[in-house]
Design a protein around this motif. Sequence first.
Motif, PDB file in Angstrom:
ATOM      1  N   TYR A  65     122.010 -56.147  32.283  1.00 41.61           N
ATOM      2  CA  TYR A  65     120.928 -55.206  32.554  1.00 41.61           C
ATOM      3  C   TYR A  65     121.477 -53.900  33.125  1.00 41.61           C
ATOM      4  CZ  TYR A  65     121.247 -57.110  37.367  1.00 41.61           C
ATOM      5  OH  TYR A  65     121.693 -57.524  38.600  1.00 41.61           O
ATOM      6  N   SER A  79     116.806 -51.588  31.284  1.00 42.81           N
ATOM      7  CA  SER A  79     117.065 -52.187  29.979  1.00 42.81           C
ATOM      8  C   SER A  79     117.810 -53.499  30.167  1.00 42.81           C
ATOM      9  CB  SER A  79     117.888 -51.236  29.088  1.00 42.81           C
ATOM     10  OG  SER A  79     119.150 -50.977  29.664  1.00 42.81           O
ATOM     11  N   LYS A 125     114.017 -46.596  34.991  1.00 42.45           N
ATOM     12  CA  LYS A 125     114.267 -47.109  33.651  1.00 42.45           C
ATOM     13  C   LYS A 125     115.085 -48.385  33.774  1.00 42.45           C
ATOM     14  CE  LYS A 125     116.178 -43.316  32.033  1.00 42.45           C
ATOM     15  NZ  LYS A 125     116.812 -42.389  31.065  1.00 42.45           N
ATOM     16  N   GLU A 128     126.363 -48.624  24.572  1.00 43.60           N
ATOM     17  CA  GLU A 128     125.128 -47.857  24.721  1.00 43.60           C
ATOM     18  C   GLU A 128     123.956 -48.464  23.949  1.00 43.60           C
ATOM     19  OE1 GLU A 128     125.757 -43.812  23.723  1.00 43.60           O
ATOM     20  OE2 GLU A 128     127.193 -43.452  25.342  1.00 43.60           O
ATOM     21  N   GLU A 129     124.232 -49.136  22.841  1.00 41.79           N
ATOM     22  CA  GLU A 129     123.140 -49.691  22.035  1.00 41.79           C
ATOM     23  C   GLU A 129     122.416 -50.836  22.734  1.00 41.79           C
ATOM     24  OE1 GLU A 129     127.078 -51.345  20.314  1.00 41.79           O
ATOM     25  OE2 GLU A 129     126.299 -49.448  21.084  1.00 41.79           O
ATOM     26  N   ASP A 172     120.844 -50.562  25.521  1.00 38.92           N
ATOM     27  CA  ASP A 172     119.688 -50.025  26.235  1.00 38.92           C
ATOM     28  C   ASP A 172     118.458 -50.058  25.340  1.00 38.92           C
ATOM     29  OD1 ASP A 172     121.616 -49.538  28.078  1.00 38.92           O
ATOM     30  OD2 ASP A 172     121.686 -47.382  27.772  1.00 38.92           O
ATOM     31  N   SER A 173     117.798 -51.215  25.278  1.00 36.49           N
ATOM     32  CA  SER A 173     116.792 -51.367  24.231  1.00 36.49           C
ATOM     33  C   SER A 173     115.490 -52.029  24.659  1.00 36.49           C
ATOM     34  CB  SER A 173     117.386 -52.165  23.071  1.00 36.49           C
ATOM     35  OG  SER A 173     117.809 -53.437  23.530  1.00 36.49           O
ATOM     36  N   GLU A 176     118.399 -47.302  35.776  1.00 37.87           N
ATOM     37  CA  GLU A 176     118.519 -45.853  35.880  1.00 37.87           C
ATOM     38  C   GLU A 176     117.193 -45.282  36.374  1.00 37.87           C
ATOM     39  OE1 GLU A 176     121.279 -44.104  32.467  1.00 37.87           O
ATOM     40  OE2 GLU A 176     119.674 -45.340  31.634  1.00 37.87           O
ATOM     41  N   HIS A 203     119.719 -56.888  27.920  1.00 41.23           N
ATOM     42  CA  HIS A 203     120.253 -57.338  26.640  1.00 41.23           C
ATOM     43  C   HIS A 203     120.834 -58.731  26.803  1.00 41.23           C
ATOM     44  CE1 HIS A 203     122.205 -57.113  22.692  1.00 41.23           C
ATOM     45  NE2 HIS A 203     123.255 -57.664  23.274  1.00 41.23           N
ATOM     46  N   ILE A 246     113.369 -52.373  27.893  1.00 39.51           N
ATOM     47  CA  ILE A 246     112.321 -51.738  28.678  1.00 39.51           C
ATOM     48  C   ILE A 246     112.722 -50.294  28.965  1.00 39.51           C
ATOM     49  CG2 ILE A 246     110.972 -51.823  30.802  1.00 39.51           C
ATOM     50  CD1 ILE A 246     111.604 -54.794  30.982  1.00 39.51           C
ATOM     51  N   LYS A 247     111.846 -49.360  28.675  1.00 41.17           N
ATOM     52  CA  LYS A 247     112.193 -47.952  28.834  1.00 41.17           C
ATOM     53  C   LYS A 247     111.818 -47.401  30.208  1.00 41.17           C
ATOM     54  CE  LYS A 247     113.904 -47.429  24.735  1.00 41.17           C
ATOM     55  NZ  LYS A 247     115.353 -47.238  24.572  1.00 41.17           N
ATOM     56  N   ARG A 248     110.619 -47.692  30.684  1.00 42.20           N
ATOM     57  CA  ARG A 248     110.148 -47.122  31.939  1.00 42.20           C
ATOM     58  C   ARG A 248     109.337 -48.155  32.715  1.00 42.20           C
ATOM     59  NH1 ARG A 248     108.074 -41.897  34.088  1.00 42.20           N
ATOM     60  NH2 ARG A 248     106.428 -42.420  35.573  1.00 42.20           N
TER      61      ARG A 248
END
Length: 271
Positions: A55, A124, A122, A26-27, A29-30, A58, A126, A32-34
């Motif tokens: 990536y 994200s 959304k 879960e960490e 997801d950091s 959501e 990484h 890009i938020k929207r």
Amino acid sequence: MTKVGGANPPSINDDSGKPEFEIFPEEYDSVIKRIDGGGTIKSCKMPKWATRVQYKIETFGRPAKGEVNLWLGPGRSTHTLKFDTESGVEFPIEGTLSFKNGHDGAPVLRVSTSDDYCFPMKFSAHVPSTKRALELAANTEKSFYEATKEEKMVIQGGHTDGKQGAWKYWNIPQEVDSIQLIGWSTDTGKKSFKVQCELLQGPNNVKQSMALQCGGGSQPYHMVLQTPGSGWVVRMQNKKFMADGLIEFAVLPYTTKAVETKDLAEWGDHF
């Protein structure tokens, strides 16, 4: 049609239903938020030492519609994922993309929303460390080669116009809550692939639709998709032509859940 999994599906912890190897913590997801709808584009440049990027896509409750690309320079895209799902909350998309680095310019991950302003999402991304990338590579290879012949199938291409390619089907058991999908042409020619992947729940009821294309250097491609409830079927068509399009895909359980079964005779005792 073949059935995914068995008494002891690979990579599944039977006690908890969680995977033994967690692909997407879960960490991660950091980044890009929207991303707003209306064809909005966001991009992130990969470090020169990177060989993989993960990536997650959501939404805020609406359908998820958009496209993800990996560019290795102007006009050269080695990965494309066009997606259209009924709900970006219920059916998020998680992908692990490998790529070759060391070019003149570092690879760039690009994501864009659909032209409709009503569909923000959304996103994200990484970039795993070198050590984590090796762990991901080992897990993907292990899962791919330990898959049974029912879980891993070769899909033949069709005409040069992308039509008439072979269809393959995987039936998802009710206890499987999410699946992992691995595409890799390492044993079928080491060439690029182009497929149409659909997840159905009920007769011809497409809940998740994806057009996936990867070059030879962007493989293996490892994706996790959600299959809550029962009646799920994965169907996939090869969109490349016969002489150049042989590809192998594996569909495996990722997380499971306990399923309570009732005998019809037991129901009769309550009436």
